[in-house]
Enzyme design. Structure first.
Site, PDB file in Angstrom:
ATOM      1  N   SER A 571       6.297  -0.740  -0.280  1.00  0.00           N
ATOM      2  CA  SER A 571       6.017   0.390  -1.258  1.00  0.00           C
ATOM      3  C   SER A 571       5.919  -0.283  -2.668  1.00  0.00           C
ATOM      4  O   SER A 571       5.412  -1.119  -2.886  1.00  0.00           O
ATOM      5  CB  SER A 571       6.678   1.443  -1.103  1.00  0.00           C
ATOM      6  N   ASP A 646      -0.994   5.349   7.004  1.00  0.00           N
ATOM      7  CA  ASP A 646      -0.072   5.756   6.034  1.00  0.00           C
ATOM      8  C   ASP A 646      -0.848   6.968   5.206  1.00  0.00           C
ATOM      9  O   ASP A 646      -1.790   6.480   4.625  1.00  0.00           O
ATOM     10  CB  ASP A 646       0.139   4.450   5.330  1.00  0.00           C
ATOM     11  N   HIS A 678       3.837   5.798   6.407  1.00  0.00           N
ATOM     12  CA  HIS A 678       4.365   4.924   5.394  1.00  0.00           C
ATOM     13  C   HIS A 678       5.833   4.244   6.010  1.00  0.00           C
ATOM     14  O   HIS A 678       5.903   3.181   5.337  1.00  0.00           O
ATOM     15  CB  HIS A 678       4.750   5.752   4.057  1.00  0.00           C
TER      16      HIS A 678
END
Length: 713
Positions: A571, A646, A678
């Site tokens: 991320s 995601d 995610h």
């Protein structure tokens, strides 16, 4: 930590949850009479949780509810529930939530797609297809959302309290950015006497549909999301108040919804509705008091901050006086204040350069406030109390590490959850003075060779002290170095916590002969607003410089080979991984970037604009902070990892970066997981990913040149 037989940590072990030593009581709460402690726990040591209780009088622990087989698999949940769990980063299944009624021995327990009351040792079905449930203080009413509306169940059956929802318009459900970025999961609030319901109506239609196609399934499935991109439209919202007995809502005038977020909503004991309204640029937070019968709103206080305001959950009410607690970072560090019911400041309760992490309880009778904060070291967390009438805080916990607390309703005792880098979590019930009453959970015995990371601090060239954790191999001199990075705001990666020791990827890499380094760069949490605000308008700059400084510090001590350096993260950490390879290519040779943001114009409004303003206001910052701008500078080996579905950092980010790399004729490697969002949930997918990551670093950093078991890189 018990030292067992030395065992090699494998990718399969890294992929497995829960982590060693972390199967502990969770979602701890007290019964309304303070006589029992309830919690979620798995005797089996897996992710399937049962509901337990501990009786303080008898010292006996026993399971109360075990979930049926259907509740043990996420595949049986609705899409809405799976997306909600994604927002919460929730991996556990079985019983994952429950709520006590405040004033009655009644619990509300969701199991699968059904809500139940638990009373007198028996489960009573309440409703099906319900999400975001709540129970009234007296335990007689249950509220929930279904079909985009808010419902109530009472003696006469169930009925809808709101109406008018349609595709793109919801009542009582928080919008995406409220759940993901504002930490506000709910979109409705019930008054203390259950006479009034406040609810948010959200109109998502100004935001274009963002389709997510399930490419890895046998049948074509398309999810339609409304995802607000930085600088573009947000949802339109309004706050209404409706009588629970039925009637039309009062719509409150809280200003232009396009220029604000609905941040928090609470009911005051005197019946007023307290509303926190946050400006879209995150620089102003207004606290309104609203009369639910007339809709008249008064501003009680206003916070202004530069570069931004960090939201809190520290509003607590003294139900006898109407006074309330509030926190703010007015002097650069979060402190707690006491206000009168009319918004008049009574006194500041905490001070100094030790930011308060959060309020954990307000004892109205003894006029004591309980809160968590660092000690002398920002790597630790302790629990303190301070008198509402003034005085110095008193520590309730001691010993290096991370301490958390759940307070009994009558403040006769509290549950302490403690862990450190040297000890897995323990859970102890203590008297309010800190003396132990019962041990609810002993630290687990761990039969892996998990070596405690070393904690260090160093000073950058411009005089800023940074903290680091180092995982050393058996022979650390001149070994390859791998940097484990997150680097984004609101997160602290280096803490005196068991989470550091049980970072199995770092432990595996250290066993494989790599030195692993973590550094909390400027922008990280729990060091004050000035430290965190260093990234304002310039993401991807100072954070990379601080990671470089950490690497140079480490190699200056004689540990690690500066010619063989890798980096990985997920991320924001994926973004940092790519930026490190692009901005410091002479140092970082190999990177594994998971779900990276590649251009902040493709991320959501609330998060991005808080730190970067809008693309229109800060075009230079967006340009410099985009990996697309620097794609031509890639010289090292880069492995991109991303889930195709995601819904947070869309696969579009990786796709845009690939286009930029192709245009610059730069090579890259790619791993796609078709069925992952995610947070990768499939253990098989995670095992394949960990195998690939280990093989990638072995192949491209390990001078021994050992063959990787992972196949082609």
């Amino acid at each position: 930590m018990a030292q067992g037989v030395r065992q090699r940590i494998t990718p399969a072990m890294v992929a497995k949850f829960p982590r060693p030593g972390t199967v502990i009581p969770g979602r701890i709460a007290y019964s309304p009479d303070s006589g029992r402690v309830t919690y979620l726990y798995s005797e089996r040591g897996d992710l399937v949780r049962d509901l337990w209780q501990f009786d303080l009088a008898t010292g006996r622990a026993e399971p109360l509810i075990r979930p049926p087989d259907a509740a043990r698999d996420e595949a049986n949940l609705s899409l809405e529930e799976r997306l909600r769990r994604e927002r919460l980063r929730l991996r556990e299944v079985g019983i994952t939530e429950y709520w006590w009624a405040r004033d009655a021995p009644v619990m509300l327990v969701p199991i699968g797609d059904r809500l139940h009351r638990f009373h007198g040792g028996e489960l009573h079905p309440v409703a099906s297809g319900a999400t975001y449930p709540k129970i009234s203080r007296d335990g007689r009413r249950v509220f929930f959302t279904r079909d985009r509306e808010v419902w109530v169940v009472e003696e006469g059956g169930e009925r809808a309290l709101t109406s008018g929802a349609e595709p793109g318009v919801t009542n009582g459900i928080a919008e995406f950015v409220a759940q993901e970025e504002l930490d506000r999961p709910y979109g409705y609030w019930v008054s203390h006497d259950a006479r009034w319901l406040a609810f948010e109506q959200v109109d998502e239609r100004p935001i274009p549909v963002y389709p997510i196609v399930h490419q890895g399934t046998d049948r074509v499935e398309v999810e339609e999301h409304r995802y607000p991109l930085a600088g573009a439209d947000n949802v339109r919202w309004r706050l209404g108040v409706v009588p629970v007995q039925g009637g039309e809502p009062h719509w409150l005038d809280l200003g232009d919804p396009g220029a604000h977020y609905l941040a928090r909503t609470h009911w005051h004991p005197d019946g007023r509705l307290f509303v926190q309204r946050l400006s879209r640029d995150w620089r102003q937070l207004d606290l309104f008091a609203v009369d639910p019968q007339t809709g008249h709103a008064t501003v009680l206080l206003t916070e202004r901050a530069d570069p931004w305001i960090n939201l809190h959950d520290d509003l607590r009410f003294d139900e006898r006086t109407g006074d309330f607690t509030w926190s703010a970072e007015r002097d650069g560090f979060r402190q707690v204040y006491l206000y009168a019911a009319n918004g008049r400041l009574i006194r500041q309760l905490t001070s100094g350069d030790r930011p308060v992490d959060g309020v954990v309880g307000l004892d109205e009778e003894r006029r004591q406030l309980y809160f968590a904060a660092p000690s002398a070291s920002p790597l630790e967390r302790h629990v303190y109390r301070v008198a509402l009438d003034g005085g110095e805080p008193v520590a309730l916990t001691s010993g290096a590490g991370t301490h958390q607390a759940v307070m009994a309703p009558d403040f006769s005792s509290f549950v302490e959850i403690f862990d450190s880098a040297r000890q897995p979590p323990s859970v102890v019930i203590r008297r309010i003075d800190g003396d132990a009453l019962h041990v609810l959970h002993e630290p687990a015995s761990v039969d892996l060779d998990l070596r405690t990371p070393e904690f260090h601090q160093f000073v950058t060239q411009d005089g800023v002290t940074l903290h680091a954790a180092v995982y050393l191999p058996d022979h650390p001199a001149r070994t390859p170095v791998i940097v484990s990075v997150y680097g984004g705001p609101s997160v602290q990666a280096v803490q005196d916590s068991w989470d550091e020791t049980v970072d199995l990827r770092a432990q595996m890499l250290a066993q494989e002969g790599f030195t692993v380094l973590k550094v909390d760069n400027r922008g990280s949490a729990r060091r004050g607003l000035a430290f965190e605000g260093s990234i304002t308008g310039r993401m991807g700059t100072i954070e990379v410089a601080d990671q470089v400084a950490g690497l140079r510090w480490l190699t200056s001590t004689g540990v690690g080979d500066p010619e063989r350096v890798g980096i990985y993260g997920w991320s924001y950490g994926g973004y940092m991984t790519v930026m490190a390879l692009l901005k410091a290519p002479d140092l970082f040779r190999v990177g594994v970037a998971g779900a990276p943001v590649v251009d902040w114009d493709g991320y959501d409004t609330a998060y991005t604009e808080k730190y970067m303003r809008t693309p229109q206001q800060n075009p230079a910052g967006y340009r410099e902070g985009s990996v697309l701008t620097h794609a031509h500078r890639l010289r090292g080996r880069l492995l991109l990892v991303h889930g195709l579905i995601d819904d947070n950092v869309h696969f579009r980010h990786t796709a845009r970066f690939i286009n930029a790399l192709i245009a610059a004729n730069r090579p890259y490697d790619l791993v796609i997981y078709p069925n992952e969002r995610h947070m990768p949930r499939s253990e098989k997918d995670r095992e394949a990913m960990e195998t690939r990551i280990l093989g990638y670093f072995r192949r491209h950093l390990d001078a021994a040149g050992r063959d990787s078991p992972s196949g082609p890189a």
